[in-house]
Design an enzyme around this catalytic site. Structure first.
Site, PDB file in Angstrom:
ATOM      1  N   TYR A   1       1.004  -1.262  -0.009  1.00 10.75           N
ATOM      2  CA  TYR A   1      -0.086   0.015   0.124  1.00 10.75           C
ATOM      3  C   TYR A   1       0.976   1.262   0.010  1.00 10.75           C
ATOM      4  O   TYR A   1       0.312   2.674  -0.002  1.00 10.75           O
ATOM      5  CB  TYR A   1      -0.784   0.025   1.355  1.00 10.75           C
ATOM      6  CG  TYR A   1      -2.262  -0.798   1.102  1.00 10.75           C
ATOM      7  CD1 TYR A   1      -1.986  -2.221   0.650  1.00 10.75           C
ATOM      8  CD2 TYR A   1      -3.514  -0.177   1.397  1.00 10.75           C
ATOM      9  CE1 TYR A   1      -2.891  -2.965   0.815  1.00 10.75           C
ATOM     10  CE2 TYR A   1      -4.306  -1.109   1.366  1.00 10.75           C
ATOM     11  CZ  TYR A   1      -4.114  -2.553   0.973  1.00 10.75           C
ATOM     12  OH  TYR A   1      -5.460  -3.274   1.121  1.00 10.75           O
TER      13      TYR A   1
ATOM     14  N   ASP B   1      -6.043  -5.915   6.007  1.00 13.22           N
ATOM     15  CA  ASP B   1      -7.080  -5.431   5.194  1.00 13.22           C
ATOM     16  C   ASP B   1      -8.354  -6.405   4.803  1.00 13.22           C
ATOM     17  O   ASP B   1      -9.586  -6.272   5.096  1.00 13.22           O
ATOM     18  CB  ASP B   1      -6.853  -4.618   3.805  1.00 13.22           C
ATOM     19  CG  ASP B   1      -7.885  -3.620   3.348  1.00 13.22           C
ATOM     20  OD1 ASP B   1      -8.832  -3.786   3.838  1.00 13.22           O
ATOM     21  OD2 ASP B   1      -7.425  -3.221   2.109  1.00 13.22           O
TER      22      ASP B   1
END
Ligand code: NAP
Length: 409
Positions: free
Chosen positions: A156, A299
């Protein structure tokens, strides 16, 4: 509710990073895109009512609206204006609805950008079952976990190059010329950086939380059998941190299995490979309390856990750093429901309760949890839960918020 000038007092941080919260703090909110305005309209009054009821007018949040996403774009031509970021820093605490991120275009996720520029390195997502909520598993009440997900590193970090771009070709050449690595032609390329400092500050928070709440364990979740120098290192650095900073208050699972006896008051540090953890979360959720994870695994895992206890509509979250904290609904903008006053505001309301806990206003947070249990117990729910329950009374988003306020009495 919202004011047009800062009429409260500022929250400050002391030298140790602890919050000094005045009784009338300025707190920023961002409505967000899509269904963001619907859920915020239901949430704000619930938070105000809980604070009023808990403290009889001695404490009050002074709300101030900030702009990001589509509304900021219209007003300023920028989706995340510098002023918004500066004012969140100044407030120290903020709450937000979801923001739109187009998939596969050049624009970086606003949420990811916000987390990075404010260095909100821990994404915290509690997953707890509220009785009465429909669940796809047999024993949702066994799920009671808090996910601490690293928020700034991993894939990310936003270091990636598009297939066929000059940059991707250059990186591809660099890999070939320096490391004898040949990538398939026209590969898109992403980089996965994970550092000891980034891992340790996340694990430090997770262990400190487990100790404060007297929880039994912290599990380091990783895919270190495959990605040894990133995910595997996350595991290694996590154990290292526990040893370096919490040796008197933690034990490893290996020590417990080897028969160590002095476990009283200690948190067990264990680790699980990510794919196994997904199984464990379904089969033996009661064995886990705090999970510390790298960014991508966290996530996935936090959404999967949320599904066990009622879905995204009831899943709260916070992004916390040393200097600021932003509380947010974990779901997206759910654009097909925008403006219909239909969506479940539970996620943002529970995020608001986390925010009140963060301020130290635990009595007000407790009132919200009680009201949610009573309202759902009375069968009053939004469409997402009603479609899975028999005999429920389906209400819209704002009506659900009002029902919570009625159930605070
Ligand atoms: P989404 O907005 O989370 O919605 C997907 C589905 O989840 C909805 O259609 C709905 O399912 C259900 N859902 C979501 N929120 C709900 C709620 N409050 N109550 C009840 N059901 C809810 O996911 P998406 O459609 O993939 O993403 C849309 C946009 O949001 C994208 O631009 C994405 O980048 C962005 N996003 C933002 C954030 C953030 O700001 N933190 C997070 C994730 C995604 P049903 O259709 O079955 O009713």
């Amino acid at each position: 509710m919202a004011e047009t000038q800062w009429s409260g007092e500022w929250i400050t941080l002391d030298a140790q990073g602890a919050l000094n919260v005045p009784p009338n703090p300025n707190i920023a909110f961002i409505e967000g895109d899509g269904t963001g305005p619907d859920i915020w309209a239901a949430t704000g009054p619930v938070l105000d009512a809980a604070v009023l009821k808990a403290y009889g007018g001695k404490k009050k949040i002074h709300w101030f609206e900030l702009f990001a996403g589509e509304r900021a774009m219209k007003q300023t031509g920028e989706p995340l204006p510098a002023k918004t970021i500066d004012l969140i820093r100044k407030c120290v605490v903020a709450i937000k609805g979801p923001l739109t991120t187009p998939v596969g275009t050049g624009m970086r996720s606003l949420n990811v950008t916000l987390r990075r520029v404010l260095d909100l390195y821990a994404c915290i997502r509690p997953v707890r079952y509220i009785p009465g909520i429909p669940s796809p598993v047999l024993h949702p009440e066994r799920v009671d976990m808090v996910v601490y997900r690293e928020n700034t590193e991993d894939v990310y970090a936003g270091i990636e190059w598009e297939s066929g771009s000059e940059e991707a070709e250059r990186v591809s050449r660099l890999l070939f010329e320096n490391f004898d690595i040949t990538l398939p032609e026209k590969s898109g390329i992403g980089i996965k950086p994970m550092s000891p400092a980034g891992t340790k500050r996340l694990v430090r928070r997770a262990i400190a939380y487990a100790l404060k709440q007297r929880l039994p364990s912290v599990t380091l979740v990783h895919k270190g059998n495959i990605m040894k120098y990133t995910e595997g290192a996350f595991r290694k650095w996590g154990y290292e941190l526990a040893r370096e900073e919490f040796s008197d208050r933690t034990v490893t699972e290996a020590e417990v299995l080897a028969g160590r006896q002095d476990l009283e008051g200690k948190v067990v540090i264990k680790d699980r490979i990510a794919d196994s953890m997904f199984q464990q979360a379904l089969l033996r959720p009661e064995d886990y309390s705090v999970l510390a994870t790298p960014n991508l695994n966290g996530d996935y895992l936090s959404d999967a856990l949320a599904a066990q206890v009622g879905g995204l509509g009831m899943a709260p979250g916070a992004n916390v750093g040393d200097k600021a904290a932003v509380f947010e609904a974990t779901h997206g903008t759910a654009p097909k429901y925008a403006g219909l006053d239909k969506i479940n505001p539970g996620s943002l309301i529970l995020s608001g309760a986390m925010m009140l806990d963060h301020l130290g206003w635990v009595e007000a947070a407790q009132l919200i949890h009680q009201a949610l249990e009573r309202t759902i117990g009375a069968g009053i729910v939004t469409y997402d839960l009603a479609r899975q329950m028999s005999g429920a009374t389906e209400v819209g988003c704002s009506r659900f918020g009002r029902a919570l306020i009625e159930h605070m009495d």
